[in-house]
Design a protein around this motif. Structure first.
Motif, mmCIF file in Angstrom:
data_model
loop_
_atom_site.group_PDB
_atom_site.id
_atom_site.type_symbol
_atom_site.label_atom_id
_atom_site.label_comp_id
_atom_site.label_asym_id
_atom_site.label_seq_id
_atom_site.Cartn_x
_atom_site.Cartn_y
_atom_site.Cartn_z
ATOM 1 N N ILE A 28 0.870 -1.389 -0.108
ATOM 2 C CA ILE A 28 -0.074 0.038 0.079
ATOM 3 C C ILE A 28 0.874 1.251 0.050
ATOM 4 O O ILE A 28 0.714 2.180 -0.640
ATOM 5 C CB ILE A 28 -1.165 -0.154 1.192
ATOM 6 N N ALA A 29 1.917 1.218 0.568
ATOM 7 C CA ALA A 29 2.947 2.297 1.000
ATOM 8 C C ALA A 29 3.615 2.547 -0.436
ATOM 9 O O ALA A 29 3.733 3.691 -0.997
ATOM 10 C CB ALA A 29 4.009 2.235 1.955
ATOM 11 N N ARG A 30 3.892 1.619 -1.120
ATOM 12 C CA ARG A 30 4.480 1.626 -2.561
ATOM 13 C C ARG A 30 3.425 2.263 -3.404
ATOM 14 O O ARG A 30 3.820 3.181 -4.160
ATOM 15 C CB ARG A 30 4.915 0.264 -3.021
ATOM 16 N N GLY A 31 2.264 1.799 -3.355
ATOM 17 C CA GLY A 31 1.161 2.179 -4.304
ATOM 18 C C GLY A 31 1.101 3.708 -4.028
ATOM 19 O O GLY A 31 0.932 4.441 -5.115
ATOM 20 N N LEU A 32 0.888 4.107 -2.887
ATOM 21 C CA LEU A 32 0.832 5.659 -2.477
ATOM 22 C C LEU A 32 1.963 6.250 -2.987
ATOM 23 O O LEU A 32 1.782 7.415 -3.399
ATOM 24 C CB LEU A 32 0.718 5.836 -0.838
ATOM 25 N N GLY A 33 3.248 5.685 -2.850
ATOM 26 C CA GLY A 33 4.436 6.585 -3.280
ATOM 27 C C GLY A 33 4.567 6.755 -4.793
ATOM 28 O O GLY A 33 4.837 7.791 -5.124
ATOM 29 N N ARG A 34 3.919 5.612 -5.435
ATOM 30 C CA ARG A 34 3.902 5.761 -7.064
ATOM 31 C C ARG A 34 2.957 6.901 -7.419
ATOM 32 O O ARG A 34 3.309 7.545 -8.299
ATOM 33 C CB ARG A 34 3.550 4.430 -7.505
ATOM 34 N N GLY A 35 1.867 6.929 -6.821
ATOM 35 C CA GLY A 35 0.668 7.704 -7.001
ATOM 36 C C GLY A 35 1.302 9.232 -6.869
ATOM 37 O O GLY A 35 0.813 10.015 -7.613
ATOM 38 N N MET A 36 1.807 9.405 -5.726
ATOM 39 C CA MET A 36 2.249 10.951 -5.450
ATOM 40 C C MET A 36 3.338 11.148 -6.448
ATOM 41 O O MET A 36 3.474 12.312 -6.896
ATOM 42 C CB MET A 36 3.073 10.586 -4.008
ATOM 43 N N GLN A 37 4.187 10.213 -6.859
ATOM 44 C CA GLN A 37 5.422 10.639 -7.669
ATOM 45 C C GLN A 37 4.631 10.852 -9.127
ATOM 46 O O GLN A 37 5.040 11.974 -9.829
ATOM 47 C CB GLN A 37 6.171 9.627 -7.978
ATOM 48 N N GLN A 38 3.591 10.179 -9.541
ATOM 49 C CA GLN A 38 3.137 10.551 -10.852
ATOM 50 C C GLN A 38 2.309 11.927 -10.844
ATOM 51 O O GLN A 38 2.209 12.587 -11.640
ATOM 52 C CB GLN A 38 1.998 9.433 -11.101
ATOM 53 N N LEU A 39 1.760 12.061 -9.574
ATOM 54 C CA LEU A 39 1.193 13.625 -9.612
ATOM 55 C C LEU A 39 2.031 14.713 -9.539
ATOM 56 O O LEU A 39 1.818 15.734 -10.292
ATOM 57 C CB LEU A 39 0.240 13.536 -8.145
ATOM 58 N N LYS A 40 3.210 14.491 -8.778
ATOM 59 C CA LYS A 40 4.256 15.336 -8.914
ATOM 60 C C LYS A 40 4.683 15.569 -10.394
ATOM 61 O O LYS A 40 5.178 16.848 -10.952
ATOM 62 C CB LYS A 40 5.280 14.887 -8.101
ATOM 63 N N ASP A 41 5.193 14.573 -11.084
ATOM 64 C CA ASP A 41 5.286 14.497 -12.373
ATOM 65 C C ASP A 41 4.380 15.069 -13.547
ATOM 66 O O ASP A 41 4.957 16.017 -14.311
ATOM 67 C CB ASP A 41 5.751 13.034 -12.965
ATOM 68 N N ALA A 42 3.135 14.928 -13.182
ATOM 69 C CA ALA A 42 2.116 15.712 -13.965
ATOM 70 C C ALA A 42 2.042 17.346 -13.589
ATOM 71 O O ALA A 42 1.922 18.028 -14.577
ATOM 72 C CB ALA A 42 0.858 15.043 -13.464
ATOM 73 N N THR A 43 2.249 17.680 -12.559
ATOM 74 C CA THR A 43 2.352 19.017 -12.128
ATOM 75 C C THR A 43 3.480 19.659 -12.632
ATOM 76 O O THR A 43 3.477 20.776 -13.280
ATOM 77 C CB THR A 43 2.231 19.206 -10.612
ATOM 78 N N ASN A 44 4.588 18.845 -12.708
ATOM 79 C CA ASN A 44 5.927 19.410 -13.080
ATOM 80 C C ASN A 44 5.655 19.616 -14.805
ATOM 81 O O ASN A 44 6.075 20.515 -15.321
ATOM 82 C CB ASN A 44 7.161 18.666 -12.935
#
Length: 99
Positions: A28-44
């Protein structure tokens, strides 16, 4: 931290352990981490697209330039220049009172 005290945080961790078990929490933590990274990449990516389009249009201003008030000074100078160049009576004519 987000208005959560130590006891509340302990209770949340305890509930998560009971619901998912200790073997599912790392997934679950890995999935949340991946989701946060994708969100950060999208905003960048969105930020870079905005900067590219502003650069093409010739509108590029850095945040520091905006924060210093240079734009406000330029706008005030332009308004004063227009006020000096234009005579209001020429535009509107004399004001007539209506009864």
């Amino acid at each position: 931290m987000f208005g959560i005290g130590g006891g509340e945080l302990f209770f949340i961790i305890l509930v998560v352990l009971m619901l998912f078990g200790s073997d599912k929490i790392p997934e679950i933590a890995r999935g949340l981490g991946r989701g946060m990274q994708q969100l950060k990449d999208a905003t960048n990516e969105i930020k870079t697209e905005i900067h590219k389009s502003a650069d093409v249009e010739g509108l590029k201003k850095t945040f520091t330039e905006i924060g210093t008030g240079d734009i406000e000074n330029n706008i005030t100078a332009e308004i004063n220049k227009v006020k000096e160049d234009v005579d209001i009576e020429d535009l509107s004519g004399p004001i007539k009172r209506m009864k």
